[in-house]
Design a protein around this motif. Structure first.
Motif, PDB file in Angstrom:
ATOM      1  N   UNK A  91     -73.108  -3.952 -14.708  1.00  0.00           N
ATOM      2  CA  UNK A  91     -72.973  -5.393 -14.489  1.00  0.00           C
ATOM      3  C   UNK A  91     -72.416  -5.789 -13.136  1.00  0.00           C
ATOM      4  N   UNK A  92     -72.210  -4.844 -12.245  1.00  0.00           N
ATOM      5  CA  UNK A  92     -71.548  -5.154 -10.973  1.00  0.00           C
ATOM      6  C   UNK A  92     -72.477  -5.841  -9.967  1.00  0.00           C
ATOM      7  N   UNK A 133     -74.294  -9.289 -12.983  1.00  0.00           N
ATOM      8  CA  UNK A 133     -73.447 -10.409 -13.443  1.00  0.00           C
ATOM      9  C   UNK A 133     -73.078 -11.372 -12.313  1.00  0.00           C
ATOM     10  N   UNK A 134     -72.751 -10.895 -11.103  1.00  0.00           N
ATOM     11  CA  UNK A 134     -72.507 -11.864 -10.023  1.00  0.00           C
ATOM     12  C   UNK A 134     -73.721 -12.741  -9.744  1.00  0.00           C
ATOM     13  N   UNK A 135     -74.919 -12.151  -9.822  1.00  0.00           N
ATOM     14  CA  UNK A 135     -76.138 -12.918  -9.580  1.00  0.00           C
ATOM     15  C   UNK A 135     -76.349 -13.950 -10.686  1.00  0.00           C
ATOM     16  N   UNK A 136     -76.018 -13.581 -11.934  1.00  0.00           N
ATOM     17  CA  UNK A 136     -76.144 -14.532 -13.048  1.00  0.00           C
ATOM     18  C   UNK A 136     -75.121 -15.653 -12.921  1.00  0.00           C
ATOM     19  N   UNK A 146     -80.330 -10.075 -22.530  1.00  0.00           N
ATOM     20  CA  UNK A 146     -79.663  -8.971 -21.834  1.00  0.00           C
ATOM     21  C   UNK A 146     -79.683  -7.760 -22.760  1.00  0.00           C
ATOM     22  N   UNK A 147     -80.166  -6.647 -22.239  1.00  0.00           N
ATOM     23  CA  UNK A 147     -80.298  -5.419 -23.028  1.00  0.00           C
ATOM     24  C   UNK A 147     -79.328  -4.394 -22.454  1.00  0.00           C
ATOM     25  N   UNK A 148     -78.179  -4.232 -23.108  1.00  0.00           N
ATOM     26  CA  UNK A 148     -77.208  -3.287 -22.557  1.00  0.00           C
ATOM     27  C   UNK A 148     -77.623  -1.849 -22.873  1.00  0.00           C
ATOM     28  N   UNK A 181     -67.101   0.711 -13.151  1.00  0.00           N
ATOM     29  CA  UNK A 181     -68.132   0.055 -13.968  1.00  0.00           C
ATOM     30  C   UNK A 181     -69.547   0.335 -13.449  1.00  0.00           C
ATOM     31  N   UNK A 182     -69.740   0.349 -12.149  1.00  0.00           N
ATOM     32  CA  UNK A 182     -71.077   0.468 -11.556  1.00  0.00           C
ATOM     33  C   UNK A 182     -71.677   1.846 -11.808  1.00  0.00           C
TER      34      UNK A 182
END
Ligand SMILES: Cc1cc2nc3c(=O)[nH]c(=O)nc-3n(C[C@H](O)[C@H](O)[C@H](O)COP(=O)(O)OP(=O)(O)OC[C@H]3O[C@@H](n4cnc5c(N)ncnc54)[C@H](O)[C@@H]3O)c2cc1C
Length: 264
Positions: free
Chosen positions: A31-32, A35-38, A48-50, A106-107
């Motif tokens: 999400x690194x 998520x910022x783009x969202x 969203x498919x985790x 996280x990345x």
């Protein structure tokens, strides 16, 4: 941020099924980048498919003369893996220099390669090490993978499962980092194998690229002094508030020298 449906599949085929036929579904790894783009409403996925529930995407294993690193392996796991540090020290130090501690925790490798930011670090390693990007349906050679600015050879519903990195005689990465984000203003990865030398640059253009003249010069004489013979032209390089194209061309030479010196 717009609302979206959230899915947690337990297998790669289930994840592919959730993407197939739904052009506005997106995979979520660390999400690194997504998520910022969202948050900026620059991406508005309906679903969203985790990948977090799929254990086969994790882990680092030796396979013959290569290390295969799962798509969900985080930058911190790459940086701290004893096996990566011993056999691919250039890759371990590259991962250790990505972003900050939160980003590294996280990345993921797969997320970084799918996002294909032109200033990301991993693309230089994938190209210089002659890696293979493995998806659930095929294997993509590094030289065929990056196709443009934030563009890759991946199909919209294709999932990276891992990356196979052949182990070279030596590899090293040197980066002139953006002071805040640590993205590469210019990063250079050098890898020497019995078959020759590969040199890849990130941060300097619209996508990561190899430098054939530098590879030839270093194959003839693997020494920091030989780097000048393969200097790149500023033509076509990125020019922005961080660095002009001319400065970036100069940085390629300086970072290449440092990488060759560190390659032992
Ligand atoms: C403050 C900050 C600093 C950073 N600094 C750096 C830096 O110095 N160097 C650097 O290289 N990067 C940097 N990054 C980017 C970081 O490395 C991201 O983690 C990485 O680019 C995306 O990985 P992710 O796992 O978070 O992917 P996500 O954000 O979850 O996903 C990114 C994209 O990849 C897709 N995707 C994810 N996994 C897969 C998969 N297995 N198969 C197919 N598609 C997939 C998603 O759908 C999405 O489109 C930084 C990020 C931040 C926020």
């Amino acid at each position: 941020m717009k609302s979206f449906a959230f899915h947690r599949p337990q297998s790669v085929p289930d994840a592919v099924a959730l993407l197939r036929g739904n052009g506005s579904a997106k995979l979520l790894a660390g999400g690194q980048s997504l998520l910022p783009v969202m948050k900026l409403d620059l991406a508005e996925p309906s679903d969203l498919v985790t990948l977090a529930g799929i254990p086969e995407l994790r882990g680092i294993r030796a396979e013959g003369d290569a290390l295969v690193i799962g798509a969900l392996v985080t930058h911190d796991e790459v940086a701290s893996s004893a096996e990566v540090r011993q056999r691919l020290p250039g890759l371990a130090s590259l991962a250790a220099g990505i972003g900050d501690a939160q980003v590294r925790n996280r990345g993921t490798l797969g997320g970084s390669l799918a996002h294909a930011d032109p200033a990301a670090d991993y693309p230089a390693a994938v190209l210089a090490l002659g890696a293979t990007v493995i998806t659930e349906r095929r294997q993509i050679a590094a030289d065929d993978y990056f196709t443009g600015l934030f563009q890759t050879a991946l199909e919209p519903d294709e999932i990276i499962t891992g990356v196979s990195f052949p182990v070279p005689e030596c590899s090293a990465y040197a980066k002139f980092a953006h002071r805040a984000s640590k993205f590469a203003v210019v990063g250079v990865m050098v890898a020497r194998t019995a078959g020759g030398v590969r040199v890849a640059v990130t941060g300097a253009g619209g996508k990561a690229f190899r430098v054939p003249a530098l590879e030839t010069a270093l194959a003839a004489r693997f020494s920091a002094d030989a780097v000048d013979a393969g200097a790149v032209s500023p033509d076509g390089l990125q020019s922005d508030g961080e660095a002009s194209a001319e400065f970036r061309a100069h940085l390629v030479t300086v970072m290449a020298r440092r990488a060759v010196q560190a390659c032992s």
